[in-house]
Design a protein around this motif. Structure first.
Motif, short mmCIF file in Angstrom:
data_model
loop_
_atom_site.label_atom_id
_atom_site.label_comp_id
_atom_site.label_asym_id
_atom_site.label_seq_id
_atom_site.Cartn_x
_atom_site.Cartn_y
_atom_site.Cartn_z
N PHE A 165 0.87 -1.18 0.00
CA PHE A 165 0.00 0.00 0.00
C PHE A 165 0.90 1.22 0.00
O PHE A 165 2.07 1.15 0.32
CB PHE A 165 -0.94 0.01 1.20
N ILE A 169 -0.75 7.94 1.04
CA ILE A 169 -2.17 8.09 0.70
C ILE A 169 -3.03 7.53 1.82
O ILE A 169 -4.06 8.09 2.17
CB ILE A 169 -2.48 7.40 -0.63
N GLU A 170 -2.59 6.39 2.33
CA GLU A 170 -3.42 5.74 3.35
C GLU A 170 -3.47 6.53 4.64
O GLU A 170 -4.47 6.54 5.36
CB GLU A 170 -2.87 4.34 3.66
N PRO A 173 -6.34 9.96 5.53
CA PRO A 173 -7.63 9.99 6.24
C PRO A 173 -7.48 9.79 7.74
O PRO A 173 -8.17 10.42 8.54
CB PRO A 173 -8.44 8.87 5.60
N ILE A 174 -6.54 8.91 8.12
CA ILE A 174 -6.35 8.69 9.56
C ILE A 174 -5.93 9.99 10.23
O ILE A 174 -6.47 10.40 11.27
CB ILE A 174 -5.30 7.61 9.82
N GLU A 176 -6.42 12.92 9.10
CA GLU A 176 -7.51 13.88 9.07
C GLU A 176 -8.42 13.70 10.27
O GLU A 176 -8.80 14.66 10.94
CB GLU A 176 -8.33 13.69 7.79
#
Lengths: 410, 341
Positions: A165, A169-170, A173-174, A176
């Motif tokens: 991964f 990018i992953e 969101p965390i 955020e």
């Protein structure tokens, strides 16, 4: 390994190994299971109903031990035979032992030692103790790592960067969420604090005014109180002064009045006293008190004596006159009577002037004759003849009790 | 195994130290239930979530409807420090809102909080004092504090507590004394405030001067202040560097100087000379308080004489001051200084 059932597809059963029938117990127990049997798979499984390991019969009663189960009659027979054989063997052994001939009559066989050195034979068995001690238990060494023999195929794989991964990018969101929640919370708290700060500001302004007003109010109160007290004090003072003044005026008036009232008190008192005879010349007083009364009394007594004398004289005269009259009458009737000689009237100064004199009348006369000499035979005609006319002559002889002392000078 | 697809949904915010919030309307009630279980970890997590939720004002009303404050007050006696810390914090957040204060007063939680005044942990004590300070800022709250006899323990704590907490206590006492000063007078608060006038922190100095001003409102307070000798220290503080300190000490001297004794003591300490430079200060409160104090001192004949000679013209300059209160006070001061019997 014995052949198993044909493998079925994986989708039905998820257990790791396929179910296998239980193999029959084989007589040679410890044979290597991996050795291939000669007879192949005929002994793979047997009828479970005839398996000795399975308990048959009712399962709700306590199971009897398999040992008590009826053993095979063959087994029983074999056991009995074995027992018989052992017995027979023992008997045979006993008979086989060589014996020495029986002792002659009257003798006895005795065991005797034939060695060089005699040994004491006793029942006590010689014992020797031998000890042996193992070393203290050592800790059981850890079991060596069991490394099973390698079997199977070796396979390896390697994941290279970026294949699984993409972290950047992953993680967004965390992050955020994390940051967002924190910010939200922080915003709320900051909002609260700002609200508090503005409220405090308002409060501060209000308190400023309030304190100023409070101080003002108290100051005014204090001022008012002070002024009031001052006023009252002044008024009190004033009143006191006025009261004092009136009192002083009253006192002065009273004093003046008293002064005037009492101003002629002294002269009047003195006058009164002197009127009442409190101020006297002692010589004069003495003369008045002592001398003059005595004088008067002695005058009085002398006068009374004179009066008495006169009364006596009057009585005498009357007596004489009467007797002369009687004589004259007798003479008239008897003209031969001898005329009585008139007894000479000696001085009337009878030492014991005994007559019942009317003192009052005498007293009155006395007053008029104050200046007369003491004891002088009064030759005046004023003898109080009218008084003598009373029937004193009749009582002259009787009454003796008169105060001759009074006539005496005290 | 994580998939390689990037999801459109946000990942869940999982903080293991906080209990997960139930959805929607069940959030607060569920938290309330969790507060009452006996398991420690559940209670702690629920408390942490609750503390965060309560910062949002919308949740406050709901929390009070669900009697959260009752559960919190039951937790005040818990043996675990974190539980006490967080429950006092939650009560503090509740008390910063009006309905929260009402609820706390109605449920009579103040005695329970008062028992924690002597807690070993300073974070617990700090939150308790924050809560009291919030409560005391409304009249009912201050009345509640006075009626629960909290003034005496608070005064006793002044000498022993940390500085941060001293600030809070001074604030709570300030509001409590606006309601009633008897308790404070009886337990020797004046002495405590006097000792704090020397503190290194200007905020503490200014607040203790303000508290002295409050305590001097009744006559007994003024007399005690004179006995202890506050006037000397306060007049020394008029030269202090901090504005607030100057303002509050001027006000305190003004309050003490209302009595005749106070006036003469202040005049003995040359207070008028110290106040004259303050009349032109930029802070309106400093100006106001100094003018007021000069007014009080001018009631005495000596003070009037001094004011007449020294500062009448300065005060007359402030008759048109921008702050209405200062102008008004200046007018009164001029009137008093030029008064003739």
């Amino acid at each position: 390994m014995a052949a198993t059932l044909a493998q079925q597809s994986d989708q039905v059963y998820s257990f790791s190994s396929q179910p296998r029938a239980v193999q029959q117990r084989r007589k040679p127990k410890y044979r290597d299971p991996f050795d291939q049997q000669v007879d192949g798979g005929t002994q793979a499984y047997g009828n479970i109903m005839h398996d000795k390991r399975i308990v048959r019969g009712n399962t709700y009663a306590p199971t009897t031990m398999p040992a008590h189960a009826q053993p095979d009659p063959l087994e029983i027979q074999r056991q009995q035979e074995g027992k018989r054989r052992a017995l027979a063997r023992k008997r045979a052994k006993g008979q086989l032992r060589a014996r020495s001939p029986e002792p002659v009559e009257g003798r006895k066989h005795v065991d005797v030692q034939t060695e060089l050195y005699l040994e004491e034979l006793s029942d006590r068995v010689e014992e020797a103790d031998v000890e042996c001690q193992t070393d203290a238990f050592l800790d059981r060494p850890p079991t060596p790592l069991f490394v099973p023999a390698k079997s199977g195929l070796d396979v390896e794989t390697q994941i290279y960067e970026g294949e699984l991964f993409d972290f950047d990018i992953e993680v967004k969101p965390i992050l955020e969420v994390l940051v967002g929640k924190t910010m939200e919370q922080a915003l709320l708290e900051t909002l609260e604090e700002e609200e508090l700060a503005s409220l405090r500001q308002q409060q501060r302004a209000f308190e400023e005014l309030r304190n100023a007003e409070l101080v003002e109010q108290q100051r005014l109160e204090e001022q008012e109180r002070r002024h009031r007290e001052e006023k009252e004090r002044r008024m009190d003072q004033q009143q006191k002064v006025v009261a004092q003044e009136t009192e002083t005026a009253n006192k002065i008036a009273a004093q003046a009045f008293a002064h005037s009232y009492l101003s002629d008190l002294v002269p009047s008192v003195f006058g009164l006293l002197s009127d009442h005879g409190y101020f006297y010349d002692p010589v004069e007083r003495d003369i008045e008190e002592g001398f003059l009364p005595w004088l008067l009394e002695s005058v009085d007594s002398s006068m009374s004596q004179q009066h008495l004398g006169r009364l006596v004289l009057d009585g005498l005269l009357r007596e004489v006159v009467r007797s002369r009259e009687q004589t004259f009458e007798a003479l008239s009737r008897q003209p031969t009577e001898v005329p009585q000689t008139i007894p000479e009237n000696g001085p009337l100064e009878i030492p014991s002037g005994e007559t019942n004199i009317d003192i009052d009348a005498v007293g009155e006369d006395e007053e008029e004759h104050v200046g007369e000499e003491v004891g002088g035979p009064p030759n005046d005609a004023q003898l109080g003849d009218t008084d003598a006319a009373r029937p004193a002559s009749a009582d002259v002889a009787d009454t003796v009790a008169t105060d001759a002392d009074g006539g005496e000078p005290s | 195994m994580a998939g390689t697809l990037i999801s459109a949904r946000l990942p869940p915010n999982i903080d293991v130290t906080k209990a997960p919030l139930a959805y929607g309307a069940r959030a607060i009630p569920k938290l309330n239930e969790e507060l009452n279980v006996t398991e420690l970890i559940v209670v702690q997590r629920a408390l942490r979530t609750l503390c965060d939720e309560l910062h949002d004002p919308e949740h406050i009303a709901e929390a009070l409807r669900n009697q959260v404050h009752i559960s919190l007050s039951a937790l005040l006696t818990h043996t675990d420090v974190t539980v006490r810390h967080k429950s006092t914090e939650a009560l503090y957040i509740l008390s910063s809102h009006c309905i929260g204060r009402d609820a706390i007063l109605n449920a009579d939680i103040i005695p329970g909080l008062a028992r924690l005044l002597g807690d070993k942990e300073d974070i617990v004590r700090r939150n308790v004092h924050l809560c009291f300070e919030m409560m005391s800022e409304i009249p009912y709250g201050a009345l509640g504090i006075v009626l629960n006899s909290l003034v005496t323990p608070l005064v006793k704590k002044l000498s022993t507590e940390l500085d941060e907490i001293k600030l809070l206590i001074l604030n709570s006492l300030h509001f409590a004394m606006m309601v009633d000063t008897d308790d404070a007078l009886q337990c020797g608060a004046m002495q405590e405030f006097y000792d704090l006038l020397d503190h290194s922190d200007p905020l503490i100095r200014s607040r203790s001067a303000r508290d002295i001003m409050d305590l001097c409102k009744p006559l007994a307070g003024k007399e005690e202040a004179l006995d202890i000798g506050c006037v000397e220290k306060l007049s020394a503080l008029l030269k202090d560097g901090d504005t607030e300190v100057k303002a509050k000490s001027a006000g305190a001297i003004g309050m003490i100087a209302i009595t005749t004794d106070g006036k003469y003591r202040a005049l003995k300490n040359n207070v008028i000379d110290l106040l004259i430079p303050l009349v032109d200060h930029e802070n309106s409160e400093v100006r106001l308080n100094s003018i007021k104090t000069i007014t009080c001192l001018a009631e005495a004949p000596e003070g009037r004489k001094m004011s007449l000679t020294n500062c009448l013209h300065i005060i007359q300059g402030h008759l048109e001051d921008e702050t209405v209160a200062v102008a008004y006070a200046a007018g009164i001061a001029v009137k008093v200084i030029t008064w003739l019997p």
